[in-house]
Write a protein that holds these residues in place. Sequence first.
Motif, short mmCIF file in Angstrom:
data_model
loop_
_atom_site.label_atom_id
_atom_site.label_comp_id
_atom_site.label_asym_id
_atom_site.label_seq_id
_atom_site.Cartn_x
_atom_site.Cartn_y
_atom_site.Cartn_z
N VAL A 53 -26.69 1.35 -47.12
CA VAL A 53 -27.39 1.25 -48.40
C VAL A 53 -28.40 0.11 -48.45
CG1 VAL A 53 -27.09 0.91 -50.89
CG2 VAL A 53 -25.67 2.57 -49.67
N PRO A 54 -28.11 -1.10 -47.96
CA PRO A 54 -29.14 -2.15 -48.03
C PRO A 54 -30.43 -1.78 -47.28
CG PRO A 54 -27.00 -3.15 -47.66
CD PRO A 54 -26.81 -1.65 -47.52
N ALA A 55 -30.31 -1.21 -46.10
CA ALA A 55 -31.51 -0.83 -45.34
C ALA A 55 -32.22 0.34 -46.02
CB ALA A 55 -31.14 -0.47 -43.90
N VAL A 56 -31.46 1.30 -46.53
CA VAL A 56 -32.07 2.43 -47.23
C VAL A 56 -32.78 1.95 -48.49
CG1 VAL A 56 -31.58 4.58 -48.44
CG2 VAL A 56 -30.48 4.13 -46.25
N THR A 57 -32.19 0.98 -49.17
CA THR A 57 -32.82 0.42 -50.37
C THR A 57 -34.19 -0.15 -50.04
OG1 THR A 57 -30.70 0.00 -51.42
CG2 THR A 57 -32.57 -1.28 -52.23
N ARG A 58 -34.32 -0.76 -48.88
CA ARG A 58 -35.64 -1.27 -48.45
C ARG A 58 -36.66 -0.16 -48.34
NH1 ARG A 58 -36.11 -3.95 -43.24
NH2 ARG A 58 -38.27 -4.00 -43.90
N LEU A 59 -36.23 1.04 -47.94
CA LEU A 59 -37.16 2.16 -47.86
C LEU A 59 -37.75 2.49 -49.23
CD1 LEU A 59 -35.15 4.49 -45.47
CD2 LEU A 59 -37.29 3.31 -44.92
N TRP A 60 -36.98 2.28 -50.27
CA TRP A 60 -37.43 2.60 -51.62
C TRP A 60 -38.23 1.47 -52.26
CZ3 TRP A 60 -31.68 3.79 -52.59
CH2 TRP A 60 -31.35 5.02 -52.01
N THR A 61 -38.13 0.27 -51.71
CA THR A 61 -38.74 -0.89 -52.37
C THR A 61 -39.82 -1.58 -51.54
OG1 THR A 61 -36.96 -2.34 -51.55
CG2 THR A 61 -36.65 -1.35 -53.73
N ASP A 62 -39.96 -1.25 -50.29
CA ASP A 62 -40.95 -1.88 -49.43
C ASP A 62 -42.35 -1.33 -49.75
OD1 ASP A 62 -42.70 -1.91 -46.88
OD2 ASP A 62 -41.10 -3.34 -46.42
N PRO A 63 -43.29 -2.20 -50.09
CA PRO A 63 -44.64 -1.73 -50.45
C PRO A 63 -45.34 -0.95 -49.34
CG PRO A 63 -44.36 -4.01 -51.10
CD PRO A 63 -43.15 -3.65 -50.27
N GLU A 64 -45.12 -1.30 -48.09
CA GLU A 64 -45.75 -0.56 -46.98
C GLU A 64 -45.17 0.84 -46.86
OE1 GLU A 64 -48.38 -1.35 -44.68
OE2 GLU A 64 -48.68 -2.63 -46.42
N VAL A 65 -43.86 0.97 -46.93
CA VAL A 65 -43.23 2.29 -46.85
C VAL A 65 -43.69 3.15 -48.02
CG1 VAL A 65 -41.02 3.54 -46.92
CG2 VAL A 65 -41.20 1.41 -45.62
N ARG A 66 -43.81 2.54 -49.19
CA ARG A 66 -44.12 3.26 -50.42
C ARG A 66 -45.62 3.42 -50.70
NH1 ARG A 66 -40.44 6.32 -52.21
NH2 ARG A 66 -41.53 6.20 -54.19
N ARG A 67 -46.45 3.00 -49.76
CA ARG A 67 -47.90 3.04 -49.97
C ARG A 67 -48.39 4.42 -50.41
NH1 ARG A 67 -51.85 0.45 -45.88
NH2 ARG A 67 -50.61 -1.20 -46.77
N HIS A 68 -47.92 5.48 -49.81
CA HIS A 68 -48.37 6.84 -50.15
C HIS A 68 -47.35 7.57 -51.00
CE1 HIS A 68 -51.89 6.51 -47.62
NE2 HIS A 68 -51.11 5.99 -46.68
N LEU A 69 -46.46 6.82 -51.62
CA LEU A 69 -45.40 7.43 -52.42
C LEU A 69 -45.35 6.86 -53.83
CD1 LEU A 69 -42.64 7.35 -49.67
CD2 LEU A 69 -43.98 9.32 -50.43
#
Length: 191
Positions: A53-69
Amino acid sequence: MMQSMTASPSADPSASPEPSSPEPSSPEPSSPESSAPLRTERLVLRPVRRADVPAVTRLWTDPEVRRHLGGPVIASVVRIRQRRIVGAPGCHAVVRAEDGVLLGLVTVEEGGRGGETEVSYQFLPEHWGSGYAREAVAAAVARVLETAPSVVAVTQEANHRSRRLLEAVGLEPAGSFVEWDARQILYRRRA
């Protein structure tokens, strides 16, 4: 500058409507193989565990991952997702086989966009450029095509890295449309 390695967020079992993240009425992702780990040369795709969960949470909150989302997910939605992601059908934690480090997620949603099986993915930025996303997505697509006539993925037109990945694993552009204020490209591969 790196870009998000995400095809379509719509297959996220706990996504909320946000720019480039449609989820209004899509069902929970499911896959008959969702509980069976899928192994590649370097990776294991398995159900999400509490420790992920902590690593997955980063997927939802990281600005680079979320750039196109649509940008980082708000805290209240993150809390809901954290409760739903563990063991969610169709959601696969992608871990490196040699050390168990979580690299990202690949989600397979039967009856996704247009009723076809849809694959989506997100990877943490520190693991971009190593071929992990391509390896994981290729394995997921191959598994889907063992039983389904086709597989689709959607990514923003501006997400060039994601588009190259989808083309590298054999998906072809099959249409484009504007959704959530951004041009999207639908990719498809038939069995």
